[in-house]
Each structure stands twice: as structure tokens, then as C-alpha cells.
Motif scaffolding. Structure first.
Motif, PDB file in Angstrom:
ATOM      1  N   PRO A  60       0.682  -1.231  -0.029  1.00  0.00           N
ATOM      2  CA  PRO A  60      -0.132   0.171  -0.128  1.00  0.00           C
ATOM      3  C   PRO A  60       0.874   1.327   0.183  1.00  0.00           C
ATOM      4  N   ILE A  61       0.276   2.267  -0.810  1.00  0.00           N
ATOM      5  CA  ILE A  61       1.357   3.409  -1.001  1.00  0.00           C
ATOM      6  C   ILE A  61       0.338   4.638  -0.626  1.00  0.00           C
ATOM      7  N   PHE A  62       0.782   5.513   0.173  1.00  0.00           N
ATOM      8  CA  PHE A  62      -0.089   6.541   0.625  1.00  0.00           C
ATOM      9  C   PHE A  62       0.649   7.866   0.364  1.00  0.00           C
TER      10      PHE A  62
ATOM     11  N   ALA B 230       4.124  17.139   0.810  1.00  0.00           N
ATOM     12  CA  ALA B 230       3.579  15.965   0.645  1.00  0.00           C
ATOM     13  C   ALA B 230       4.526  15.172  -0.102  1.00  0.00           C
ATOM     14  N   ARG B 231       4.545  13.743   0.391  1.00  0.00           N
ATOM     15  CA  ARG B 231       5.335  12.690  -0.248  1.00  0.00           C
ATOM     16  C   ARG B 231       4.800  11.454  -0.399  1.00  0.00           C
ATOM     17  N   THR B 232       5.406  10.768  -0.918  1.00  0.00           N
ATOM     18  CA  THR B 232       4.834   9.339  -1.264  1.00  0.00           C
ATOM     19  C   THR B 232       5.538   8.417  -0.232  1.00  0.00           C
ATOM     20  N   CYS B 233       4.690   7.308   0.446  1.00  0.00           N
ATOM     21  CA  CYS B 233       5.480   6.560   1.287  1.00  0.00           C
ATOM     22  C   CYS B 233       4.903   5.186   1.241  1.00  0.00           C
ATOM     23  N   VAL B 234       5.382   4.070   1.738  1.00  0.00           N
ATOM     24  CA  VAL B 234       4.854   2.914   1.735  1.00  0.00           C
ATOM     25  C   VAL B 234       4.222   2.588   3.143  1.00  0.00           C
ATOM     26  N   TYR B 235       2.950   1.808   3.261  1.00  0.00           N
ATOM     27  CA  TYR B 235       2.501   1.704   4.491  1.00  0.00           C
ATOM     28  C   TYR B 235       3.024   0.289   4.962  1.00  0.00           C
TER      29      TYR B 235
ATOM     30  N   VAL C  88       1.938   2.670  10.244  1.00  0.00           N
ATOM     31  CA  VAL C  88       3.323   2.769  10.318  1.00  0.00           C
ATOM     32  C   VAL C  88       3.957   3.014   9.025  1.00  0.00           C
ATOM     33  N   PHE C  89       5.290   3.858   9.004  1.00  0.00           N
ATOM     34  CA  PHE C  89       6.073   3.665   7.832  1.00  0.00           C
ATOM     35  C   PHE C  89       7.477   4.026   8.111  1.00  0.00           C
ATOM     36  N   THR C  90       8.509   3.580   7.380  1.00  0.00           N
ATOM     37  CA  THR C  90       9.814   3.805   7.845  1.00  0.00           C
ATOM     38  C   THR C  90      10.642   4.878   7.182  1.00  0.00           C
ATOM     39  N   THR C  91      11.391   5.535   7.638  1.00  0.00           N
ATOM     40  CA  THR C  91      11.965   6.866   6.987  1.00  0.00           C
ATOM     41  C   THR C  91      13.545   6.916   7.481  1.00  0.00           C
ATOM     42  N   ASP C  92      14.463   7.863   7.029  1.00  0.00           N
ATOM     43  CA  ASP C  92      15.574   8.017   7.246  1.00  0.00           C
ATOM     44  C   ASP C  92      15.787   9.411   8.168  1.00  0.00           C
TER      45      ASP C  92
ATOM     46  N   ARG D 206      17.865  11.468   8.286  1.00  0.00           N
ATOM     47  CA  ARG D 206      18.152  12.628   7.686  1.00  0.00           C
ATOM     48  C   ARG D 206      17.396  13.239   6.715  1.00  0.00           C
ATOM     49  N   MET D 207      16.169  12.892   6.634  1.00  0.00           N
ATOM     50  CA  MET D 207      15.153  13.372   5.741  1.00  0.00           C
ATOM     51  C   MET D 207      14.369  14.611   6.262  1.00  0.00           C
ATOM     52  N   GLU D 208      13.846  15.359   5.423  1.00  0.00           N
ATOM     53  CA  GLU D 208      13.226  16.894   5.904  1.00  0.00           C
ATOM     54  C   GLU D 208      11.915  16.367   6.773  1.00  0.00           C
ATOM     55  N   LYS D 209      11.244  15.565   6.375  1.00  0.00           N
ATOM     56  CA  LYS D 209       9.832  15.291   7.077  1.00  0.00           C
ATOM     57  C   LYS D 209      10.327  15.061   8.489  1.00  0.00           C
ATOM     58  N   VAL D 210      11.646  14.273   8.828  1.00  0.00           N
ATOM     59  CA  VAL D 210      11.759  14.060  10.226  1.00  0.00           C
ATOM     60  C   VAL D 210      11.983  15.485  11.276  1.00  0.00           C
TER      61      VAL D 210
HETATM   62  C1  LIG Z   1       6.707   4.459  -4.232  1.00  0.00           C
HETATM   63  C2  LIG Z   1       7.641   5.365  -3.282  1.00  0.00           C
HETATM   64  C3  LIG Z   1       7.629   4.929  -1.992  1.00  0.00           C
HETATM   65  C4  LIG Z   1       8.398   5.716  -1.039  1.00  0.00           C
HETATM   66  N1  LIG Z   1       8.182   5.225   0.247  1.00  0.00           N
HETATM   67  C5  LIG Z   1       9.011   5.918   1.115  1.00  0.00           C
HETATM   68  C6  LIG Z   1       8.805   5.636   2.660  1.00  0.00           C
HETATM   69  O1  LIG Z   1       8.083   4.418   2.899  1.00  0.00           O
HETATM   70  N2  LIG Z   1       9.210   6.470   3.401  1.00  0.00           N
HETATM   71  C7  LIG Z   1       9.987   7.489   3.157  1.00  0.00           C
HETATM   72  O2  LIG Z   1      10.914   8.445   4.000  1.00  0.00           O
HETATM   73  N3  LIG Z   1      10.260   7.805   2.044  1.00  0.00           N
HETATM   74  C8  LIG Z   1       9.476   7.213   0.965  1.00  0.00           C
HETATM   75  N4  LIG Z   1       9.671   7.670  -0.503  1.00  0.00           N
HETATM   76  C9  LIG Z   1      10.487   8.804  -0.767  1.00  0.00           C
HETATM   77  C10 LIG Z   1       9.401   9.864  -0.326  1.00  0.00           C
HETATM   78  O3  LIG Z   1       8.621  10.174  -1.518  1.00  0.00           O
HETATM   79  C11 LIG Z   1      10.462  11.234  -0.481  1.00  0.00           C
HETATM   80  O4  LIG Z   1      11.059  11.552  -1.539  1.00  0.00           O
HETATM   81  C12 LIG Z   1      11.683  11.143   0.475  1.00  0.00           C
HETATM   82  O5  LIG Z   1      11.177  10.511   1.814  1.00  0.00           O
HETATM   83  C13 LIG Z   1      12.097  12.688   0.951  1.00  0.00           C
HETATM   84  O6  LIG Z   1      10.977  13.440   1.708  1.00  0.00           O
HETATM   85  P1  LIG Z   1      10.925  14.324   2.644  1.00  0.00           P
HETATM   86  O7  LIG Z   1      12.229  15.296   2.000  1.00  0.00           O
HETATM   87  O8  LIG Z   1       9.855  15.253   2.490  1.00  0.00           O
HETATM   88  O9  LIG Z   1      11.499  14.014   3.782  1.00  0.00           O
HETATM   89  C14 LIG Z   1       9.038   6.825  -1.567  1.00  0.00           C
HETATM   90  C15 LIG Z   1       9.025   7.355  -2.712  1.00  0.00           C
HETATM   91  C16 LIG Z   1       8.394   6.492  -3.646  1.00  0.00           C
HETATM   92  C17 LIG Z   1       8.030   7.255  -5.098  1.00  0.00           C
END
Ligand SMILES: Cc1cc2nc3c(=O)[nH]c(=O)nc-3n(C[C@H](O)[C@H](O)[C@H](O)COP(=O)(O)O)c2cc1C
Length: 278
Positions: free
Chosen positions: A23-25, A57-62, A91-95, A97-101
Motif C-alpha cells: 500500500p502506497i499513501f 507531501a510525499r509518497t510513502c509505503v504503509y 506505520v512507515f519507515t524513514t531515514d 536525515r530526511m526533511e520530514k523528520v
Molecule cells: C513509491 C515510493 C515509495 C516511497 N516510500 C517512502 C517511505 O516509505 N518512506 C520515506 O521516507 N520515503 C519514501 N519515499 C520517498 C519520499 O517520497 C520522499 O522523496 C523522501 O522521503 C524525502 O522526503 P522529505 O524530504 O519530505 O523527507 C517513497 C517514494 C516513492 C516514489
């Protein structure tokens, strides 16, 4: 502990089960207009000089609901918690160092400037956050849009079990208040740990995805910036977070604590329906 599961939980999970892939959201957050943030906005970049934050807004995996991880296709023998809790928290996972954090820390619930400063100091290296979010799912097979609104909490393996930072304590408190015991009793809390759950989310990823937490920092131009020690694109991590210091430093689990859920069902074009669960 919430007495029973949310009324939207079963239809939401049923809809997700119709999907063939993960699932993608879309996750919407607020990005603060702060000089400390890596991206510095001047008031001219905002549509109104009084704006303190801009939407992102950005795409993430549920990755499932907190405390009920899906089975592990990549590493079935990796350690897991016993299935004794459930929750209504996506829940989703992330890094780290990303801006959303950063955004989730800076827009978190604390208005006390001292606490905010303490969170900022320790925060980006550990657990905390609590900024407002909206997670939007379009489930095509069910012709339904789900919008889950609430706060998002960042979990780092390094401090989540016993870290004494304001952030780590707040995350534990918030999540424990949303976890329901579904088997056994509360006398033996030792059998379940936050850090094991985080590690299990890590080992649920493919080895190449685990390696992405050793990439050079996001947003750094490839040209003219040699990777730091241990950093590099395309690495694979075979084990868990305990065996890899850099992945442990960067990997985060993010848990959304819902406050309001908006469901729009377009299954019958002549009778579109909307539910608001609060
Ligand atoms: C299909 C797809 C799935 C993604 N899943 C994740 C995710 O689960 N977690 C995440 O941090 N970024 C995910 N990304 C990357 C984010 O969309 C985004 O580019 C990245 O997290 C940096 O976002 P930020 O700068 O707003 O933190 C995904 C991108 C794509 C295209």
C-alpha cells in the motif's frame, strides 16, 4: 489503553487487503519556516508573511499497524516480538536525515520553548516528534479514499526502550496508551520491546532497502561530494540493526496516531458516501 479497536479499523484493513502490491499513501506534513532547518525560507517564499510553516507531501509505503507487523518475506528467522498487542496506528519507515523528520520535530506538540530546544538538541538523533500529519490512501479496488489525520511519532532503536530524552519518553507514553493487549497479561512486559519491533521493521525490508540507510545524506549533490566513511549507494545489509551502526543511526520507524479519519466511498457513482470518524 484504548478499550476497543477503532470503528474504521476493519474496513480500512479489508480495503488494503484488496491491493496486490504494498500500500502506497501520500503523507502531508508541515514544514516550519525556521532558520535552523536545512532549507531556509524567507518570508518572500511564503504566500503570506505571517505563515510559520508550509505544506509538504510525499509518497510513502504503509508497513502495517503498529505492533502487528506483517510476515517477513526477506528474513523469516529475524527476531520478532510475540503477537500480544495491536493498535490502530499506521506505520512507515524513514531515514533520520530526511526533511520530514525535522518537520515532525519542529511542529511537534510542545509549545514550551525550553522543552522544544531540548527536543531539538537530542531529538534529531533519537525518538520524538509528534507533528501534525494527514496520510491519504486511494484504494482503487474499493473506490475509496481514506484520510487519516493525527500526529506522527519518530522511533529510533538507540533510545526508544530506555532513553530519558523528552522525546523518547513522550513517544513511549503515547504509543503505550494506544496499544491494546490481545493475549496474555500485563505482568510480563519484558517479553515485548520497542527496539525489537523497530529491528523487525528493518529486517522486514529487502537487503538493498536496508542498505539505503547507508547512502550519502539525501539531497547532497553526487558531483564533487565524495561519500563519508562507510557511506555509499547500492549497499546491501544482510542482518539487523544491531550489526550495523550506521543503519541503526539513520533508520527510523514513524507511527501515526490517528485523531480523525475521513472515508469517502465512490463505489456507487449515484450514491457517494462519506464517513468522519472522530
Ligand atoms: C513509491 C515510493 C515509495 C516511497 N516510500 C517512502 C517511505 O516509505 N518512506 C520515506 O521516507 N520515503 C519514501 N519515499 C520517498 C519520499 O517520497 C520522499 O522523496 C523522501 O522521503 C524525502 O522526503 P522529505 O524530504 O519530505 O523527507 C517513497 C517514494 C516513492 C516514489
Amino acid at each position: 489503553m484504548p478499550p476497543s479497536s477503532a470503528p474504521w479499523r476493519t474496513p480500512f484493513l479489508t480495503h488494503l487487503s484488496h491491493l496486490t502490491g504494498p500500500p502506497i499513501f501520500t503523507l502531508a506534513t508541515l514544514h516550519p519556516l525556521l532558520a535552523q532547518a536545512t532549507t531556509v525560507y524567507t518570508t518572500e517564499t511564503a504566500s503570506s508573511p505571517s505563515l510559520q510553516a508550509l505544506p509538504r507531501a510525499r509518497t510513502c509505503v504503509y508497513r502495517g499497524l503498529w505492533a502487528t507487523l506483517p510476515p517477513n518475506p526477506h528474513d523469516p528467522s529475524a527476531p520478532r516480538n510475540p503477537p500480544i498487542y495491536e493498535s490502530d496506528c499506521p506505520v512507515f519507515t524513514t531515514d533520520a536525515r530526511m526533511e520530514k523528520v525535522q518537520g515532525l520535530f519542529f511542529t511537534g506538540a510542545n509549545t514550551d520553548p525550553n522543552i522544544r530546544e531540548a527536543e531539538r538538541e537530542g531529538g534529531l538523533r533519537g525518538s520524538g516528534g509528534g507533528g501534525p500529519v494527514e496520510a491519504v490512501f486511494w484504494i482503487e479496488p474499493a473506490r475509496t479514499q481514506w484520510r487519516i489525520r493525527g500526529t506522527a511519532w519518530i522511533l529510533a532503536a538507540g533510545d526508544i526502550d530506555d532513553g530519558e530524552s523528552v522525546g523518547a519518553r513522550k513517544v513511549r507514553e503515547m504509543l503505550l496508551s494506544r496499544m491494546r493487549r490481545i493475549s496474555g497479561d500485563d505482568n510480563n512486559k519484558e517479553e515485548w520491546s520497542f527496539s525489537r519491533e523497530i529491528n523487525a521493521h528493518f529486517t522486514n525490508l529487502s537487503t538493498i532497502m536496508r542498505g539505503s540507510f547507508k547512502n550519502p545524506p539525501p539531497g547532497v549533490p553526487v558531483e564533487g561530494n565524495p561519500p563519508g566513511p562507510g557511506e555509499g549507494l547500492g549497499q546491501r545489509v544482510e542482518g539487523g540493526l544491531e550489526e550495523d551502526e550506521m543503519a541503526r543511526r539513520n533508520f527510523r520507524v514513524v507511527v501515526i496516531v490517528p485523531e480523525e479519519v475521513d472515508r469517502v466511498d465512490l463505489g456507487d457513482p449515484e450514491r457517494a458516501r462519506r464517513w468522519l470518524y472522530i
